[in-house]
Design a protein around this motif. Structure first.
Motif, PDB file in Angstrom:
ATOM      1  N   GLY A   1     -11.631  11.575  12.843  1.00  0.00           N
ATOM      2  CA  GLY A   1     -10.252  11.101  12.904  1.00  0.00           C
ATOM      3  C   GLY A   1      -9.762  10.555  11.581  1.00  0.00           C
ATOM      4  N   GLN A   2     -10.590   9.762  10.931  1.00  0.00           N
ATOM      5  CA  GLN A   2     -10.193   9.188   9.641  1.00  0.00           C
ATOM      6  C   GLN A   2     -10.075  10.267   8.566  1.00  0.00           C
ATOM      7  OE1 GLN A   2      -9.276   5.864   8.909  1.00  0.00           O
ATOM      8  NE2 GLN A   2      -9.168   5.998  11.143  1.00  0.00           N
ATOM      9  N   ALA A   3     -10.956  11.255   8.609  1.00  0.00           N
ATOM     10  CA  ALA A   3     -10.882  12.349   7.637  1.00  0.00           C
ATOM     11  C   ALA A   3      -9.612  13.169   7.827  1.00  0.00           C
ATOM     12  CB  ALA A   3     -12.109  13.244   7.765  1.00  0.00           C
ATOM     13  N   VAL A   4      -9.249  13.416   9.086  1.00  0.00           N
ATOM     14  CA  VAL A   4      -8.034  14.180   9.371  1.00  0.00           C
ATOM     15  C   VAL A   4      -6.804  13.396   8.933  1.00  0.00           C
ATOM     16  CG1 VAL A   4      -6.597  15.140  11.214  1.00  0.00           C
ATOM     17  CG2 VAL A   4      -9.069  15.514  11.244  1.00  0.00           C
ATOM     18  N   LEU A   5      -6.769  12.096   9.236  1.00  0.00           N
ATOM     19  CA  LEU A   5      -5.643  11.268   8.792  1.00  0.00           C
ATOM     20  C   LEU A   5      -5.509  11.310   7.273  1.00  0.00           C
ATOM     21  CD1 LEU A   5      -5.846   7.994  10.942  1.00  0.00           C
ATOM     22  CD2 LEU A   5      -4.138   9.819  11.103  1.00  0.00           C
ATOM     23  N   TYR A   6      -6.620  11.190   6.581  1.00  0.00           N
ATOM     24  CA  TYR A   6      -6.576  11.219   5.116  1.00  0.00           C
ATOM     25  C   TYR A   6      -5.979  12.517   4.597  1.00  0.00           C
ATOM     26  CZ  TYR A   6      -8.143  11.956   0.344  1.00  0.00           C
ATOM     27  OH  TYR A   6      -8.177  12.280  -0.989  1.00  0.00           O
ATOM     28  N   LEU A   7      -6.478  13.651   5.103  1.00  0.00           N
ATOM     29  CA  LEU A   7      -5.989  14.937   4.605  1.00  0.00           C
ATOM     30  C   LEU A   7      -4.517  15.162   4.944  1.00  0.00           C
ATOM     31  CD1 LEU A   7      -9.039  17.281   5.321  1.00  0.00           C
ATOM     32  CD2 LEU A   7      -8.209  16.498   3.090  1.00  0.00           C
ATOM     33  N   ALA A   8      -4.048  14.569   6.042  1.00  0.00           N
ATOM     34  CA  ALA A   8      -2.648  14.722   6.441  1.00  0.00           C
ATOM     35  C   ALA A   8      -1.730  13.706   5.774  1.00  0.00           C
ATOM     36  CB  ALA A   8      -2.529  14.596   7.959  1.00  0.00           C
ATOM     37  N   SER A   9      -2.310  12.775   5.033  1.00  0.00           N
ATOM     38  CA  SER A   9      -1.530  11.689   4.441  1.00  0.00           C
ATOM     39  C   SER A   9      -1.104  11.997   3.006  1.00  0.00           C
ATOM     40  CB  SER A   9      -2.348  10.391   4.449  1.00  0.00           C
ATOM     41  OG  SER A   9      -3.354  10.431   3.439  1.00  0.00           O
ATOM     42  N   SER A  10      -0.223  11.156   2.493  1.00  0.00           N
ATOM     43  CA  SER A  10       0.234  11.320   1.103  1.00  0.00           C
ATOM     44  C   SER A  10      -0.873  11.008   0.108  1.00  0.00           C
ATOM     45  CB  SER A  10       1.447  10.416   0.842  1.00  0.00           C
ATOM     46  OG  SER A  10       1.110   9.058   1.062  1.00  0.00           O
ATOM     47  N   ALA A  11      -1.919  10.312   0.561  1.00  0.00           N
ATOM     48  CA  ALA A  11      -3.053  10.040  -0.324  1.00  0.00           C
ATOM     49  C   ALA A  11      -3.738  11.327  -0.753  1.00  0.00           C
ATOM     50  CB  ALA A  11      -4.053   9.122   0.373  1.00  0.00           C
ATOM     51  N   ALA A  12      -3.550  12.388   0.036  1.00  0.00           N
ATOM     52  CA  ALA A  12      -4.154  13.690  -0.263  1.00  0.00           C
ATOM     53  C   ALA A  12      -3.092  14.699  -0.691  1.00  0.00           C
ATOM     54  CB  ALA A  12      -4.913  14.197   0.957  1.00  0.00           C
ATOM     55  N   LYS A  13      -2.016  14.212  -1.284  1.00  0.00           N
ATOM     56  CA  LYS A  13      -0.870  15.090  -1.601  1.00  0.00           C
ATOM     57  C   LYS A  13      -1.211  16.212  -2.563  1.00  0.00           C
ATOM     58  CE  LYS A  13       1.048  12.122  -5.294  1.00  0.00           C
ATOM     59  NZ  LYS A  13      -0.084  11.157  -5.308  1.00  0.00           N
ATOM     60  N   ASN A  14      -2.295  16.079  -3.319  1.00  0.00           N
ATOM     61  CA  ASN A  14      -2.676  17.134  -4.254  1.00  0.00           C
ATOM     62  C   ASN A  14      -3.911  17.905  -3.779  1.00  0.00           C
ATOM     63  OD1 ASN A  14      -1.982  18.458  -6.704  1.00  0.00           O
ATOM     64  ND2 ASN A  14      -3.713  17.486  -7.749  1.00  0.00           N
ATOM     65  N   ILE A  15      -4.170  17.831  -2.482  1.00  0.00           N
ATOM     66  CA  ILE A  15      -5.331  18.517  -1.918  1.00  0.00           C
ATOM     67  C   ILE A  15      -4.864  19.580  -0.941  1.00  0.00           C
ATOM     68  CG2 ILE A  15      -7.426  18.281  -0.538  1.00  0.00           C
ATOM     69  CD1 ILE A  15      -7.646  15.416  -1.521  1.00  0.00           C
ATOM     70  N   THR A  16      -5.228  20.815  -1.205  1.00  0.00           N
ATOM     71  CA  THR A  16      -4.968  21.900  -0.257  1.00  0.00           C
ATOM     72  C   THR A  16      -6.020  22.980  -0.450  1.00  0.00           C
ATOM     73  OG1 THR A  16      -3.232  23.306   0.702  1.00  0.00           O
ATOM     74  CG2 THR A  16      -3.411  23.316  -1.702  1.00  0.00           C
ATOM     75  N   GLY A  17      -6.351  23.654   0.642  1.00  0.00           N
ATOM     76  CA  GLY A  17      -7.347  24.720   0.581  1.00  0.00           C
ATOM     77  C   GLY A  17      -8.776  24.227   0.514  1.00  0.00           C
ATOM     78  N   THR A  18      -9.000  22.973   0.870  1.00  0.00           N
ATOM     79  CA  THR A  18     -10.352  22.424   0.773  1.00  0.00           C
ATOM     80  C   THR A  18     -11.004  22.317   2.131  1.00  0.00           C
ATOM     81  OG1 THR A  18     -11.660  20.682  -0.300  1.00  0.00           O
ATOM     82  CG2 THR A  18      -9.817  19.966   1.061  1.00  0.00           C
ATOM     83  N   SER A  19     -12.330  22.281   2.123  1.00  0.00           N
ATOM     84  CA  SER A  19     -13.115  22.036   3.328  1.00  0.00           C
ATOM     85  C   SER A  19     -13.883  20.742   3.125  1.00  0.00           C
ATOM     86  CB  SER A  19     -14.101  23.183   3.592  1.00  0.00           C
ATOM     87  OG  SER A  19     -13.419  24.408   3.763  1.00  0.00           O
TER      88      SER A  19
END
Length: 252
Positions: A212-230
């Motif tokens: 849950g915390q990992a999903v929230l992080y990836l969906a948040s603005s804190a991860a705004k420069n992250i895409t295409g990652t596993s």
């Protein structure tokens, strides 16, 4: 991690919401103020905005897409969590069983990412997709080869959609949970649990709250420069093997 009010009013679709992980993800987003559309084949026991849909059928997929479009216009976040994990040797598997696994684990995420992305683009929403993959995407397992293949496909599809949706500001990532010690649905022997846990560097299984915390992080603005990652959330299990074959078994 404190996300403040970032998710207040965000519209989140979670598939496979009736399962253990799905229910946990639904609670996680509700606790941070998001509006959740929980969907599964049956919505018994689910609350709020729920859609009963069989994602192995075109009718079910269309039903979910249409209901979300009618209610919200488009979602902000989609979590493709629905998956099945049957155990079978390839020589024992029927073609229909193969088709079922691929329909749930690969075809449905493709159809939903395509459909929901079109909704997001139409409303100029820089949305997020987070796909729930598995450590099985990285390593084959006997009696679970088809499942492993489906999760490898989901990982590659995540990267493909990330490339093609980047121009619209839509991010696509996936989370790879590690070992969990089973449930009433998939019971594991204590011997098996002990053997697997001994090979995990941090010595810990993956809990629903970790995902849950990992999903929230990836969906948040804190991860705004992250895409295409596993993102592997597995106690270091995917980093390598803990087995030591030399006479010296520990440092110092």
């Amino acid at each position: 991690m404190d996300f403040g009010n970032e998710f207040n009013g965000k519209r989140v679709v979670i598939t496979g919401a009736a399962g253990v992980m799905g229910r946990a993800l639904t609670r996680t987003f509700a606790q941070v103020g998001a509006d959740v559309c929980a969907t599964d084949r049956s919505t018994d026991g689910l609350h709020g905005f729920c859609v009963a849909a069989d994602l192995t059928t075109d009718t079910g997929l269309a039903h979910l897409l249409d209901d979300v479009a009618t209610a919200w216009g488009a979602p902000d976040i989609v979590v493709n969590n629905a998956a099945i994990y049957p155990s079978s040797f390839l020589l024992d598997m029927e073609v229909a069983d193969w088709d079922q696994i691929m329909a749930v684990n690969v075809r449905a995420p493709f159809a939903l990412m395509r459909g929901f992305a079109l909704q997001m683009i139409g409303r100029e929403i820089a949305g997020n997709f987070v796909n729930i993959s598995s450590g099985a995407a990285r390593k084959m397992r006997r009696t679970a080869v088809t499942y492993c293949m489906s999760k490898t496909a989901l990982d590659r599809m995540t990267k493909g959609f990330a490339l093609e949706l980047a121009e619209y500001g839509i991010r696509v990532n996936c989370v790879e949970p590690g070992f969990a010690s089973g449930s009433a649905v998939s019971a594991l022997s204590q011997e098996h649990i002990d053997r697997v846990m001994a090979a995990i560097p941090l010595g810990s299984e993956t809990k629903s709250e970790d995902i849950g915390q990992a999903v929230l992080y990836l969906a948040s603005s804190a991860a705004k420069n992250i895409t295409g990652t596993s993102l592997a959330v597995d106690g270091g299990n995917s980093a390598g093997a803990m087995d030591v074959y030399q006479g010296k078994k520990s440092a110092l």
